[in-house]
Design an enzyme around this catalytic site. Sequence first.
Site, mmCIF file in Angstrom:
data_model
loop_
_atom_site.group_PDB
_atom_site.id
_atom_site.type_symbol
_atom_site.label_atom_id
_atom_site.label_comp_id
_atom_site.label_asym_id
_atom_site.label_seq_id
_atom_site.Cartn_x
_atom_site.Cartn_y
_atom_site.Cartn_z
ATOM 1 C CG HIS A 1 -2.320 0.531 0.815
ATOM 2 N ND1 HIS A 1 -3.470 0.230 1.513
ATOM 3 C CD2 HIS A 1 -2.735 1.342 -0.193
ATOM 4 C CE1 HIS A 1 -4.511 0.820 0.958
ATOM 5 N NE2 HIS A 1 -4.087 1.506 -0.078
ATOM 6 C CG ASP B 1 -6.240 -0.565 4.517
ATOM 7 O OD1 ASP B 1 -6.064 -1.550 5.260
ATOM 8 O OD2 ASP B 1 -5.307 0.047 3.967
ATOM 9 C CG HIS C 1 -4.130 -1.753 8.798
ATOM 10 N ND1 HIS C 1 -4.259 -2.789 7.896
ATOM 11 C CD2 HIS C 1 -3.700 -2.304 9.957
ATOM 12 C CE1 HIS C 1 -3.921 -3.928 8.499
ATOM 13 N NE2 HIS C 1 -3.580 -3.665 9.739
ATOM 14 C CG ASP D 1 -2.506 2.258 5.479
ATOM 15 O OD1 ASP D 1 -2.122 1.544 6.425
ATOM 16 O OD2 ASP D 1 -2.892 1.784 4.400
ATOM 17 C CG HIS E 1 2.576 -1.316 4.527
ATOM 18 N ND1 HIS E 1 2.094 -2.606 4.333
ATOM 19 C CD2 HIS E 1 2.870 -1.231 5.847
ATOM 20 C CE1 HIS E 1 2.096 -3.258 5.480
ATOM 21 N NE2 HIS E 1 2.566 -2.449 6.403
ATOM 22 C CG ASP F 1 -4.903 -3.374 2.169
ATOM 23 O OD1 ASP F 1 -4.850 -4.614 2.236
ATOM 24 O OD2 ASP F 1 -4.020 -2.631 2.634
ATOM 25 C CG ASP G 1 -5.610 -5.138 5.250
ATOM 26 O OD1 ASP G 1 -6.446 -4.252 4.977
ATOM 27 O OD2 ASP G 1 -4.471 -4.865 5.656
ATOM 28 C CD GLU H 1 -0.084 -4.212 1.777
ATOM 29 O OE1 GLU H 1 0.508 -5.310 1.864
ATOM 30 O OE2 GLU H 1 0.437 -3.130 2.107
#
Length: 307
Positions: free
Chosen positions: A97, A124, A126, A128, A141, A226, A228, A271
């Site tokens: 990412h 995502d 996260h 980030d 990332h 992403d 995830d 990712e």
Amino acid sequence: MSPKTIHLIGAPVDSGKDRKGCIMGPDAYRTAQLAETLADLGHTVIDTGNVTADANDVADHDHLIALPQTVGWTTALYRAARATDNDAVPIFLGGDHSLALGTVTGIADRAAAQDRPLFVLWLDAHSDFHTPTTTSSGNLHGTPVAYFTGRDGFDAFPAVANPVPTDNICMIGLRSVDPAEHAALADTNMSLADMRAIDEGGIRAPLAEFLAKVEAADGLLHVSLDVDFLDPDIAPAVGTTVPGGATLREAHLVMEMLCDSDRVTSLDLVELNPFMDERGRTASLMVDLTASLMGRRVFDRPTRSFA
């Protein structure tokens, strides 16, 4: 959806974290027939090949992992994003990412040149939203949103000419946010939908509200997806698995709503770590989701007249 011209841009970035494998992501998407799938939907698909990182004289850092390489990817992907024709939809095939450090800033400059606001949908686990000075892991990332919104601390990176306003960003699927990021996010007007909010109210409402905002501003929309964001039970090929992610139907609904909006002008697929996949199932799922975003339907749903 009307036919589009789509540019597939390989971004085999593997410098943003210490677990390797995302370098194989672009070829996994090609093997999973992303280009053929989109062409079958009536789009014109041009695979531009893989970007390579720029050389630079940035010094190694004792905490930040692969800083010179990530800066090199940022400048190269910025140019690739900025140079894409305004009437084409670039899809960046990641890669970790950290590639969004370059893709989003390039797209932001492209939007500014058209005198139109850029909005970003961040799908995502996260946020980030770390900076190089707040990340405890040193994994870059985890920093792209902080960079393209203009936060301080990115001295080794190019200055951001057109920061994306935080109130033009929507994050959906959050379930792993560090305390420093949490505190920084609290000082923004970002739209945030963590998995508890989705459990309680569904995934449609926060996305519909955000898309209405994009529509009202006649904005361009960049989507950063992403792996995830998805639950690891259905998408295991990611080095940052967090249980409790989006289900298959929730993810497809997001893509179908984005298609209906006809606002998406650029896309990151990030990712994907094929080394951790199970017979390509995650790559195939990401291709299916991209197809939903770009017009694949089970049934057409024309507006019904009650006159």
